[in-house]
Write an enzyme that holds these catalytic residues in place. Sequence first.
Site, mmCIF file in Angstrom:
data_model
loop_
_atom_site.group_PDB
_atom_site.id
_atom_site.type_symbol
_atom_site.label_atom_id
_atom_site.label_comp_id
_atom_site.label_asym_id
_atom_site.label_seq_id
_atom_site.Cartn_x
_atom_site.Cartn_y
_atom_site.Cartn_z
ATOM 1 N N ILE A 511 -4.879 -106.441 -41.588
ATOM 2 C CA ILE A 511 -5.739 -107.074 -42.203
ATOM 3 C C ILE A 511 -5.819 -106.625 -43.711
ATOM 4 O O ILE A 511 -6.163 -107.423 -44.589
ATOM 5 C CB ILE A 511 -7.078 -107.256 -41.357
ATOM 6 C CG1 ILE A 511 -6.987 -107.576 -39.922
ATOM 7 C CG2 ILE A 511 -8.306 -107.876 -42.015
ATOM 8 C CD1 ILE A 511 -8.019 -107.540 -39.101
ATOM 9 N N ASP A 530 -6.492 -94.866 -46.489
ATOM 10 C CA ASP A 530 -5.863 -94.936 -45.106
ATOM 11 C C ASP A 530 -5.492 -93.735 -44.932
ATOM 12 O O ASP A 530 -5.086 -92.983 -45.711
ATOM 13 C CB ASP A 530 -4.788 -96.069 -45.155
ATOM 14 C CG ASP A 530 -4.450 -96.550 -43.735
ATOM 15 O OD1 ASP A 530 -4.709 -97.770 -43.414
ATOM 16 O OD2 ASP A 530 -4.284 -95.553 -42.666
ATOM 17 N N SER A 588 -14.742 -105.082 -38.800
ATOM 18 C CA SER A 588 -13.905 -104.116 -37.943
ATOM 19 C C SER A 588 -14.634 -104.040 -36.557
ATOM 20 O O SER A 588 -14.244 -104.809 -35.485
ATOM 21 C CB SER A 588 -13.428 -102.894 -38.582
ATOM 22 O OG SER A 588 -14.500 -101.994 -38.647
ATOM 23 N N ASP A 613 -20.156 -108.424 -39.293
ATOM 24 C CA ASP A 613 -19.561 -109.118 -38.247
ATOM 25 C C ASP A 613 -19.578 -108.599 -37.123
ATOM 26 O O ASP A 613 -19.422 -109.422 -35.864
ATOM 27 C CB ASP A 613 -18.056 -109.897 -38.593
ATOM 28 C CG ASP A 613 -17.528 -110.779 -37.807
ATOM 29 O OD1 ASP A 613 -18.256 -111.846 -37.378
ATOM 30 O OD2 ASP A 613 -16.643 -110.731 -37.423
ATOM 31 N N GLU A 618 -23.036 -105.768 -28.441
ATOM 32 C CA GLU A 618 -22.931 -107.292 -28.693
ATOM 33 C C GLU A 618 -23.196 -107.975 -27.489
ATOM 34 O O GLU A 618 -22.790 -107.621 -26.579
ATOM 35 C CB GLU A 618 -21.615 -107.703 -29.319
ATOM 36 C CG GLU A 618 -21.323 -106.850 -30.587
ATOM 37 C CD GLU A 618 -19.900 -107.502 -31.224
ATOM 38 O OE1 GLU A 618 -19.206 -108.168 -30.543
ATOM 39 O OE2 GLU A 618 -19.306 -107.038 -32.144
ATOM 40 N N HIS A 641 -19.558 -112.021 -34.612
ATOM 41 C CA HIS A 641 -18.000 -111.650 -34.335
ATOM 42 C C HIS A 641 -17.325 -112.605 -34.155
ATOM 43 O O HIS A 641 -16.494 -113.044 -33.466
ATOM 44 C CB HIS A 641 -17.915 -110.805 -33.028
ATOM 45 C CG HIS A 641 -16.769 -109.975 -32.735
ATOM 46 N ND1 HIS A 641 -17.115 -108.643 -32.059
ATOM 47 C CD2 HIS A 641 -15.715 -110.145 -33.249
ATOM 48 C CE1 HIS A 641 -15.662 -108.214 -32.219
ATOM 49 N NE2 HIS A 641 -14.903 -109.058 -32.897
ATOM 50 N N ILE A 642 -16.920 -113.241 -35.624
ATOM 51 C CA ILE A 642 -16.358 -114.493 -35.614
ATOM 52 C C ILE A 642 -14.929 -114.111 -36.452
ATOM 53 O O ILE A 642 -14.437 -115.314 -36.720
ATOM 54 C CB ILE A 642 -17.069 -115.761 -36.076
ATOM 55 C CG1 ILE A 642 -17.825 -115.503 -37.185
ATOM 56 C CG2 ILE A 642 -18.029 -116.139 -34.769
ATOM 57 C CD1 ILE A 642 -17.951 -116.531 -38.190
HETATM 58 N N1 LIG Z 1 -14.277 -109.241 -36.709
HETATM 59 C C1 LIG Z 1 -13.109 -109.480 -35.733
HETATM 60 O O1 LIG Z 1 -13.191 -110.722 -35.331
HETATM 61 C C2 LIG Z 1 -12.016 -109.033 -36.004
HETATM 62 C C3 LIG Z 1 -11.834 -107.693 -35.939
HETATM 63 N N2 LIG Z 1 -10.780 -106.901 -35.754
HETATM 64 C C4 LIG Z 1 -10.689 -105.502 -36.106
HETATM 65 O O2 LIG Z 1 -10.120 -104.880 -37.050
HETATM 66 C C5 LIG Z 1 -9.142 -103.616 -36.927
HETATM 67 C C6 LIG Z 1 -8.065 -103.583 -38.030
HETATM 68 O O3 LIG Z 1 -7.435 -104.527 -37.427
HETATM 69 P P1 LIG Z 1 -5.669 -104.599 -38.161
HETATM 70 O O4 LIG Z 1 -5.762 -104.543 -39.522
HETATM 71 O O5 LIG Z 1 -4.941 -105.511 -37.477
HETATM 72 O O6 LIG Z 1 -5.423 -103.113 -37.578
HETATM 73 P P2 LIG Z 1 -4.101 -102.297 -38.066
HETATM 74 O O7 LIG Z 1 -3.948 -101.332 -36.983
HETATM 75 O O8 LIG Z 1 -2.816 -102.745 -38.680
HETATM 76 O O9 LIG Z 1 -4.629 -101.142 -39.240
HETATM 77 C C7 LIG Z 1 -5.763 -100.406 -39.145
HETATM 78 C C8 LIG Z 1 -5.341 -99.515 -40.268
HETATM 79 O O10 LIG Z 1 -6.432 -98.421 -40.273
HETATM 80 C C9 LIG Z 1 -5.871 -97.095 -40.478
HETATM 81 N N3 LIG Z 1 -6.842 -96.247 -39.957
HETATM 82 C C10 LIG Z 1 -6.969 -95.704 -38.748
HETATM 83 N N4 LIG Z 1 -8.071 -94.910 -38.556
HETATM 84 C C11 LIG Z 1 -8.733 -94.570 -40.067
HETATM 85 C C12 LIG Z 1 -9.429 -93.882 -40.641
HETATM 86 N N5 LIG Z 1 -10.038 -92.888 -39.799
HETATM 87 N N6 LIG Z 1 -9.666 -93.873 -41.874
HETATM 88 C C13 LIG Z 1 -8.738 -94.611 -42.697
HETATM 89 N N7 LIG Z 1 -7.911 -95.365 -42.148
HETATM 90 C C14 LIG Z 1 -7.703 -95.270 -40.767
HETATM 91 C C15 LIG Z 1 -4.621 -97.079 -39.873
HETATM 92 O O11 LIG Z 1 -3.986 -96.133 -40.146
HETATM 93 C C16 LIG Z 1 -4.404 -98.575 -40.018
HETATM 94 O O12 LIG Z 1 -3.598 -98.846 -41.272
HETATM 95 C C17 LIG Z 1 -8.892 -103.930 -35.494
HETATM 96 O O13 LIG Z 1 -9.031 -102.671 -34.812
HETATM 97 C C18 LIG Z 1 -9.878 -104.614 -34.838
HETATM 98 O O14 LIG Z 1 -11.155 -103.436 -34.315
HETATM 99 C C19 LIG Z 1 -9.623 -107.338 -35.771
HETATM 100 C C20 LIG Z 1 -9.361 -108.677 -35.633
HETATM 101 C C21 LIG Z 1 -10.761 -109.555 -35.410
HETATM 102 O O1 LIG Z 2 -9.173 -109.345 -32.244
HETATM 103 C C1 LIG Z 2 -10.018 -108.576 -32.368
HETATM 104 O O2 LIG Z 2 -9.894 -107.161 -32.279
HETATM 105 C C2 LIG Z 2 -11.425 -109.087 -32.451
HETATM 106 O O3 LIG Z 2 -12.297 -108.149 -32.912
HETATM 107 C C3 LIG Z 2 -11.394 -110.398 -32.346
HETATM 108 O O4 LIG Z 2 -12.590 -110.323 -31.058
HETATM 109 P P1 LIG Z 2 -12.797 -111.558 -30.160
HETATM 110 O O5 LIG Z 2 -11.378 -112.154 -29.570
HETATM 111 O O6 LIG Z 2 -13.140 -112.439 -31.131
HETATM 112 O O7 LIG Z 2 -13.718 -110.920 -29.047
#
Ligand SMILES: NC(=O)C1=CN([C@@H]2O[C@H](COP(=O)(O)OP(=O)(O)OC[C@H]3O[C@@H](n4cnc5c(N)ncnc54)[C@H](O)[C@@H]3O)[C@@H](O)[C@H]2O)C=CC1
Ligand SMILES: O=C(O)C(=O)COP(=O)(O)O
Length: 758
Positions: A511, A530, A588, A613, A618, A641-642
């Site tokens: 992301i 990171d 996140s 978000d 929640e 959380h969207i």
């Molecule tokens: N709000 C929402 O609806 C959504 C939220 N998310 C959240 O977003 C997070 C990130 O998603 P992606 O980018 O796909 O994951 P990803 O795994 O591709 O990237 C996460 C990055 O964070 C880094 N990281 C881990 N611990 C760290 C720390 N303590 N300090 C600095 N960097 C650190 C990792 O090295 C990695 O590069 C997911 O784990 C999920 O919790 C994801 C999708 C939807």
């Molecule tokens: O993909 C993720 O990690 C999300 O946070 C999205 O969560 P959700 O499917 O909207 O409950």
Amino acid sequence: MIAVIGGTGVLGSTVVRALIALSLPVTLVAPDPSKANRIFADVLPHLTIVRGSVGAPKELRRTLVGVDTVFVNAPGSPDCGQRVICAAAAAKVAGAAHLVVISNVYADAVGSPYGRRFFRLEAGVKSLDIPTTFLRLPAFFENVLASVASVTEEGAVYSPVPASAPVRGVAVEDVGAAAAAVLAAPDVHEYRTYEILSGVHTGADLVAALGEAVGKPIRYVEIGWEDSYERMVAEGTPEWEAADLVEADRLVAAGHVSESNHYEELVGEPPMSIEEWCSQNACTLCPLLLPPASATMLGQSGGSRTRATTSPAPSPAAMVVGTPPPASSLMERMTLGSGGVSRLSTSPPVDTQFSFPKAKIEVLLLENIHQSAVQMFEAEGFTIRTVSKALSEAELIAAMESVHILGLRSKSNVTPAVLAAAPRLMAVGCFCIGTDQVDKALTETRGIPVFNAPFSNTRSVAELVLAEVIALSRRLGDVSSSMHKGVWNKSATGCYEVRGKTLGIVGYGHIGSQLSIMAEALGMNVIYWDVVPVLGLSRTVPCESLEELLNKSDFVTLHVPRSEATRNMIGAEQLAAMKEGSFLINASRGTVVDLDALADALRSGHLAGAAVDVYPTEPAKNGPGFESPLCGLTNVLLTPHIGGSTVEAQHMIGREVATSLIRYVNEGTTLGAVNFPNLEMPFSSGTHRILNVHRNVPGVLRDINVIFAEQSANVRTQVLGTSTEIGYLIVDVDRYHSDETKKAISDLETSIKTRILY
Ligand SMILES: NC(=O)C1=CN([C@@H]2O[C@H](COP(=O)(O)OP(=O)(O)OC[C@H]3O[C@@H](n4cnc5c(N)ncnc54)[C@H](O)[C@@H]3O)[C@@H](O)[C@H]2O)C=CC1
Ligand SMILES: O=C(O)C(=O)COP(=O)(O)O
């Protein structure tokens, strides 16, 4: 959304793949969705598969609701025109805005019963008064592959049409490309009729090209009309079809060859010639001309009619999908003989019989998981229970007794107590990115793989965050809510452009990096922090520490996973380190930010705003009752959380995770599992498959192989993958022995889970 009716046929499947290659959303309509699931196993996340056919217009009406553009094609039959008209009418009633309909290059030959059939097809569709594009086709070059007996045995091609008569065919993938071009921009092609053909060639060209491709001269033998008909019927062609083909041959002999060709206009390059097609398919044609033994070696298991591509041999129904073959030369009088095409090949179907009745496999899907997943499980014949909200631990414990597959999103937690209550659980699917809600260590040691969708909602989150960057900078939330209350408050105070400002991304993963590219396009400077050293995209610059990033950023956005290391990663100290008047965005996990400290920083004016978000706790379901220390604060955007909640993302996630789960159930494949060795092994025919998860201690593989040896079980293929805790073994053994072998293996003290597939 584009729907392709007959999407598992030769032409339909080519069109579907051409649309996927253009990244267009496709709904594949097929009489047998499970067949579609097999044929399109490699691209399932990009596709919706629904049941329907031209022969069942009532069902089609329901299926096509919400679809904009419909591709209509009917299997060849005397009443195919009527079926196409009924399907077109169903599409119109369902609300489709545009049709693309397959017709025939002889549709203007109204003096012949054969041509009249297509004339009536087109007239019937036109009478529905819905914007339509007709694609008129000749026969497919691929037809050559269906009737090679005379070529193989006699080195000859028989036809009633003179070898010098000009004829035209087309490669099926060229039709796919042309159809996709029209479907991609239907408005541009409304009310047009296009002829899609190769260049002109003759029977003599065909045999020359065939001879060149296979390295052996082929003769072209002219025969009479009656002989031609008799030959076809004797070879098994239905009488109506043989009559049609002779009729079409007569049209060709009478010089009825289409002058226009719109292929290049639509696709931007010339169509494939018969010579190119023969040379591209030489490796398929070659075995056809060799003795049967060599043919089997060179081709695939289907013998001499199987294309040497990765394509499946089509079912008889699939063979005749496409334009009903008009005849004029050998290639035109043959039933379609290959389901695949070399440019857009389909995956081989997995011929798996499952040793456990599929209806007994119980799937529990929580948190409103998208219908795209439900449809896939339905197509497999599993028993599905859906729940629209998250379940508490107690509710999950009560529900798990008979569950084999559990699907959830970010809010239901799979705890040790839930696992203890789930004796039958085979696999868990997180229909999201995060997998922090599942006890991954415990699922692993219990032999339960956990799958997720690692990037299907990446773009959706990045787009939301980008919108929030601008919305915070212009105070859009407050301004809009004042207007809703009837207050006009025009002011530039505290409102800024984002161009030239610094965006600090914490967690530069999928992301974070996607967002960085988009933010740079807005003219922002992007920096990131990171824990893993990662290369910055474009001009983005890494920081030495989180503190450096906080000091330098006008906007700080968080994209780290939930973990012990990220718990309260942003608290009072970090907020104080942020620039005066800066903004914080968290999409996140709620555990990453101390919300009380954030509320203080906002109230004091140190931060100019925030967008949040995700929350430490929640609500499990939609409705009133949400509370947070941030509620009521100025310039704070709160969303439920969207981040990943878009139609595109949810659809793709549904398909992606369901695909992983189904492949695990049917094949034992663990590709993409987050807590398991990732293994995939192609099936060997005539075998049973044993899947064994065991504790990773020395000697297990030896013990298992001793069992095989003692039982004289012939191992065909074996793959082992290990993690620190477990080993996962896939073995294909000769059918005869597998039941006893499986029992002996599962009785080993080191075994955690053992399954058998047949
Ligand atoms: N709000 C929402 O609806 C959504 C939220 N998310 C959240 O977003 C997070 C990130 O998603 P992606 O980018 O796909 O994951 P990803 O795994 O591709 O990237 C996460 C990055 O964070 C880094 N990281 C881990 N611990 C760290 C720390 N303590 N300090 C600095 N960097 C650190 C990792 O090295 C990695 O590069 C997911 O784990 C999920 O919790 C994801 C999708 C939807
Ligand atoms: O993909 C993720 O990690 C999300 O946070 C999205 O969560 P959700 O499917 O909207 O409950």
